[in-house]
Design an enzyme around this catalytic site. Structure first.
Site, PDB file in Angstrom:
ATOM      1  CE  LYS A  52      -4.787  -0.763   0.534  1.00 47.78           C
ATOM      2  NZ  LYS A  52      -4.424  -2.357   0.681  1.00 47.78           N
ATOM      3  CB  SER A 303      -0.993  -7.946  -1.333  1.00 49.03           C
ATOM      4  OG  SER A 303      -1.765  -8.485  -0.527  1.00 49.03           O
TER       5      SER A 303
HETATM    6  C1  LIG Z   1      -5.399  -3.201   0.699  1.00 48.75           C
HETATM    7  C2  LIG Z   1      -4.447  -4.755   0.300  1.00 48.75           C
HETATM    8  C3  LIG Z   1      -5.145  -5.940  -0.179  1.00 48.75           C
HETATM    9  C4  LIG Z   1      -6.010  -5.533  -1.891  1.00 48.75           C
HETATM   10  O1  LIG Z   1      -6.102  -4.300  -2.569  1.00 48.75           O
HETATM   11  P1  LIG Z   1      -6.680  -3.915  -3.176  1.00 48.75           P
HETATM   12  O2  LIG Z   1      -5.787  -2.836  -3.759  1.00 48.75           O
HETATM   13  O3  LIG Z   1      -7.855  -2.751  -1.962  1.00 48.75           O
HETATM   14  O4  LIG Z   1      -7.523  -4.138  -4.125  1.00 48.75           O
HETATM   15  C5  LIG Z   1      -4.465  -7.202  -0.015  1.00 48.75           C
HETATM   16  N1  LIG Z   1      -3.892  -7.485   0.262  1.00 48.75           N
HETATM   17  C6  LIG Z   1      -3.476  -6.247   1.585  1.00 48.75           C
HETATM   18  C7  LIG Z   1      -2.348  -7.212   2.359  1.00 48.75           C
HETATM   19  C8  LIG Z   1      -3.751  -5.255   1.652  1.00 48.75           C
HETATM   20  O5  LIG Z   1      -3.800  -4.359   2.829  1.00 48.75           O
END
Ligand SMILES: *Cc1c(COP(=O)(O)O)cnc(C)c1O
Length: 320
Positions: A52, A303
């Site tokens: 993010k 992510s």
């Molecule tokens: C926010 C987030 C997502 C999803 O991202 P989007 O852009 O909202 O689709 C996936 N994994 C993690 C760890 C996140 O913090």
């Protein structure tokens, strides 16, 4: 809105002082077992523990280079977006207010406070928090940072796609988690523009599948409710800007069950010695079950790694 690949390359330059390039890992025993080369793109090792920070840094640095620069920033988030905004604001030396739900965990509050943000508690739903963030933006003349539905956020997240094709030159497919869709929109746009031969597979929890449902019906469809341990993916309706990008650039959306997420976390820890948070493990879970259908070289974006440590035992023990 028309995104250009130049926006993503520009974002890469803009954020390089704040976000870092994360590694891709393989585990040979797992590859042998699966019969594919499975790469984990380790954004759990990113600054603030999730991707993010890429979007937040791109959005904020761009606006801080303009006059007048924002006096402060505000974001509605109990999770990784809030941490990312707090961290970028601290780096830029501007104040940040993060609006969190009343039941936010101590760890999440502490993380934002640790990055120098002021935390304000408001209600229990995301719409209450968003409304409060808008109010604060007006009262204090602060800039609101959107979590996903903005082209500068998508371009920032798209830098992850550029890194992947630089690091895994022979990639056949990339598995990407979907919440509001900013990550998948940015990554899919960048990858498909530069390497249209690579498949983009979006991943959602079965209990929070708004993008899947919307894509099937052809229009943005709101879920009545969501439920999953993947608390970063609990979005009731896809973004206005992210949805058309998903329609255009994403090849397929795969759903994963709760126990598959828990087992993916466990396998990730066991084989890679990496601990993803549940939202960060859904793409790995999907690649484990479907990866071989898309080719030999498969990338899963892990992510984020900001798991609630008091619940790790519960996640790792999940059985189908
Ligand atoms: C926010 C987030 C997502 C999803 O991202 P989007 O852009 O909202 O689709 C996936 N994994 C993690 C760890 C996140 O913090």
């Amino acid at each position: 809105m028309q995104m250009h690949i130049g926006d993503v390359f520009q974002a890469q330059k803009t954020i390089q002082e704040i976000a870092k390039e994360t590694p891709c890992f393989r585990a040979s025993s797992l590859d042998a077992q699966l019969g594919i080369n499975l790469y984990l793109k380790a954004e759990n090792l990113q600054k603030t523990g999730s991707f993010k920070v890429r979007g937040a840094a791109n959005f904020l640095l761009k606006r801080c280079a303009q006059t007048p620069a924002p006096a402060g920033v505000v974001a509605a988030s109990s999770g990784n977006h809030g941490q990312a905004v707090a961290f970028v604001a601290q780096t830029l030396g501007i104040p940040a207010v993060i609006v969190m739900p009343e039941q936010a965990t101590r760890a999440k509050v502490n993380a934002a406070v640790g990055y120098g943000a002021q935390v304000e508690f408001c209600g229990t739903t995301s719409s209450e928090r968003l409304a409060r963030a808008k109010e604060i933006a007006l009262e204090k003349d602060y800039l609101e940072v959107p979590p996903y539905d903005h082209e500068d956020i998508m371009a920032g997240q798209g830098t992850l796609g550029v890194e992947i094709i630089q690091q895994v030159k022979d990639a056949d497919a990339v598995f990407v988690p979907i919440g509001g869709g900013g990550l998948v929109a940015g990554v899919a746009f960048a990858v498909k523009t530069l390497r249209p031969d690579i498949q983009i597979i979006g991943v959602e929890p079965a209990g929070s599948n708004s993008m899947y449902v919307s894509r099937l019906s052809g229009s943005r469809t709101a879920l009545p409710k969501t439920a999953s341990i993947a608390d970063g993916l609990l979005t009731l309706i896809p973004g206005e800007l992210t949805f058309p990008m998903v329609l255009k650039y994403v090849d397929e959306i795969v759903l994963v069950q709760e126990a598959e997420i828990g087992q993916a976390m466990r396998l990730c820890l066991e084989r890679f010695k990496l601990l993803p948070e549940p939202s960060g493990a859904v793409s790995f879970a999907a690649a484990l079950k479907k990866g071989s259908a898309y080719g030999k070289n498969v990338v899963a974006i892990v992510s984020g790694g900001n798991a609630d440590l008091s619940r790790i035992g519960e996640y790792l023990a999940m059985q189908p």
